[in-house]
Design a protein around this motif. Sequence first.
Motif, PDB file in Angstrom:
ATOM      1  N   ASP A   4       0.810  -1.220   0.000  1.00  0.00           N
ATOM      2  CA  ASP A   4       0.000   0.000   0.000  1.00  0.00           C
ATOM      3  C   ASP A   4       0.846   1.274   0.000  1.00  0.00           C
ATOM      4  N   ARG A   5       2.008   1.217  -0.622  1.00  0.00           N
ATOM      5  CA  ARG A   5       2.844   2.413  -0.709  1.00  0.00           C
ATOM      6  C   ARG A   5       3.248   2.709  -2.154  1.00  0.00           C
ATOM      7  N   TYR A   6       3.466   3.996  -2.444  1.00  0.00           N
ATOM      8  CA  TYR A   6       3.870   4.433  -3.780  1.00  0.00           C
ATOM      9  C   TYR A   6       5.379   4.639  -3.843  1.00  0.00           C
ATOM     10  N   HIS A  42       5.340   8.756  -0.486  1.00  0.00           N
ATOM     11  CA  HIS A  42       4.082   9.412  -0.130  1.00  0.00           C
ATOM     12  C   HIS A  42       4.284  10.697   0.628  1.00  0.00           C
ATOM     13  N   ASP A  54      -2.590  14.447   1.589  1.00  0.00           N
ATOM     14  CA  ASP A  54      -1.328  14.036   2.202  1.00  0.00           C
ATOM     15  C   ASP A  54      -0.627  15.197   2.902  1.00  0.00           C
ATOM     16  N   LEU A  65      -4.938   4.655  -2.258  1.00  0.00           N
ATOM     17  CA  LEU A  65      -4.342   5.724  -1.457  1.00  0.00           C
ATOM     18  C   LEU A  65      -4.429   5.424   0.041  1.00  0.00           C
ATOM     19  N   ALA A  66      -3.939   4.262   0.429  1.00  0.00           N
ATOM     20  CA  ALA A  66      -3.983   3.875   1.833  1.00  0.00           C
ATOM     21  C   ALA A  66      -3.245   4.886   2.699  1.00  0.00           C
ATOM     22  N   PHE A  67      -2.210   5.464   2.136  1.00  0.00           N
ATOM     23  CA  PHE A  67      -1.442   6.440   2.897  1.00  0.00           C
ATOM     24  C   PHE A  67      -2.290   7.687   3.189  1.00  0.00           C
ATOM     25  N   ARG A 120      -3.509   9.352   6.779  1.00  0.00           N
ATOM     26  CA  ARG A 120      -3.322  10.771   7.098  1.00  0.00           C
ATOM     27  C   ARG A 120      -4.642  11.412   7.523  1.00  0.00           C
TER      28      ARG A 120
END
Lengths: 211, 458
Positions: A138-140, A171, B100, B130-132, B136
């Motif tokens: 789940d990271r870019y 991110h 973000d 967009l889990a990040f 946030r």
Amino acid sequence: MAFALTPEREREVDELLTRYPERRASLLPLLWLCQRQNGWISPEVVDYVSQRLDLSTATVRGVVTFYTMFFDEPVGENVVWVCRTLSCDLRGGKAIQDHLENKLGCTAGHTSSDGKFTLLKAECLAACGQAPMVQINDRYYENLDVELLDQIIDAHVTKGAEEAAREFSTHATFGAPTKAPISTAPPPPSPEAVRLASQPPPAPDPVGDES
Amino acid sequence: MSNPTKPLLTTRYGIAESWKIANAERAGAYRVAKRALTSIEPAKLKGEVKKANIRGRGGAGFPAGVKWGFLNPGPDDQVYLVINADESEPGTFKDRSLMDLDPHRLIEGAIISCYAIGSHVAYIYVRGELAFSVARLEEAIADARHAGYLGARPFGIDHEIEIYVHTGAGAYICGEETALLNSLEGRRGEPRLKPPFPAVKGVFGMPTIVNNVETIAVVPDVIEMGGDAWSALSRLPADGGVRLYGVSGHVRNPGLFEAPVGITMRELIYDYAGGMLGSRPLKAVIPGGSSTPVLDPRRLVDAPEEDQPLHAWHGKSEIDVPMGVDTYRALGTMLGTCCAIVMDDTVNMVEACRNLMRFYKHESCGQCTPCREGTGWLVDVLDNLCAGRGKLEDVDLLVDISNNMMGNTICAFADGTAMPLLGFVQKFRDEFIDAARNGLPVDVRHDDSVRRKVEKVA
Ligand SMILES: Cc1cc2nc3c(=O)[nH]c(=O)nc-3n(C[C@H](O)[C@H](O)[C@H](O)COP(=O)(O)O)c2cc1C
Ligand code: SF4
């Protein structure tokens, strides 16, 4: 064996149910909780979810199969999504996919033989200004070239996904690898323009253009 | 005509740990919400939003104030605010930065908006990838609640407001507002027939306002400056304020920029984004996400009559027309999400078109036959053209399929597929004919110009 969420996650479900006036609305968040625990939406997970929300298994399956991020079969330890939509392709998305296929020894849509990586093609992941990019778990990871990509994949193997994300995921800085200082961004191109101070300096021109 | 010399929307982006509530508050967050909730009438807030001429930032450009005016809830109705953070239109990457880097601006905007429209619950629908951003937002919401800005008595007033994040799971169509509502209700993300419109019957059968992240995020500035003053930041009438512009593709300096509404595409590419990569010629630019028909800088505006909306730009290049919802519509394209995809002369337009049509084929929800089948046929024909198996008639076949998709479906997805296809064929017909005759040699495929750089070989 029947599937069950951990007691901690069960408490999360109880809280989820308070967020919506209808029980069914918790379906997507509940599926996410299950997938995070189980890795994929197995038939046992479908049974559990349908009982928890009083829905038929057909209804739950219908929803699971609609969304690309719910896996209805097991996947590798890490899932790599490579973006191949136009903005990424203009900046080398295909080269990134080719490199991954060589490195992982499997084509897109498959899992490497050691089970460590599943490689999937993705549609636009909303990172177009930082192309080319991949999403791992789940990271870019953005502004890639093959050297950086090698480091990122290797870090997943040697240090684990969490540590790799801490080191390379982009991110938090919206584009710049975490270890690159944000101040390397160029000054705004004109006084009224506000460049978001995060991307690395302008790319050098492609080979052969001006040389 | 005024240009802000200081940023508004992005003013907190550069602050260290800008997403933490203490840092955001030190830089002004929640002051406007506090003033709005404790001393301004909801009707007055709605009035300012209307005066601000905020054209929806999600793509359609509908005036937010007018949309809010459609609400007419019954006595037992619960009004919902739903914030569209699905951001999946190819080329678009602006909303993510707001979530973000300044989640508290979005939350502050949501608080003011909920109060203004009489809503007690807002859902932020974020795309699953967009889990990040989700993390946030959830942290920011928890902090805002802890600070007393959300919950039963936000800022001490008697108007409960809760904000929940709802995470999607990978489906472009969930950005369409009625598909989004279905997804929020735990269903397959299939669009609903309209009417009824969401403002009448939306999520859980209740009156619902659906707005894009950026639309809601500008609300604090609108209330702080006053609607008229904020609107006047724009260079255009009836299309107010400042907005986020994105640039991707073959420019030196891709990224996001904040600027007044109404800058030109030429300014965006050459002043903001640093010009073309390798100083190569600009061949084409997709102005606002993949559903907006492509612009060709060689084409000149043809508006000789004084009463034509683009008369002021008669004889100038398409990329010299100010970027606004109405000006771009008059130009035969759409402003969309205002995130441009820039292509240099190495790009073959048939290949670019095929890339995007594959996207649409993958993302059609499949409810309507013209869309489900049409997107597949378009890709089949384009695949044939690219591989040298095409026929001359195929070029008109593409046009024919597109014309049969438009206006014949439940949602605007099919139009958003057909319009850009027609744009490509109309403006770059030569290349389609060429491809039909010869196929595409592998070395004109558009990734090759940058491939060597990515691969780091000489
Ligand atoms: C196929 C399709 C996809 C869409 N995707 C998005 C999206 O990702 N984000 C968004 O805000 N709006 C999207 N929209 C527009 C929404 O339907 C809706 O108009 C918008 O969220 C309203 O907010 P606004 O008025 O503030 O722009 C999409 C529309 C269509 C037809
Ligand atoms: S037009 Fe396409 S995406 Fe929209 S409802 Fe019909 S099939 Fe689904």
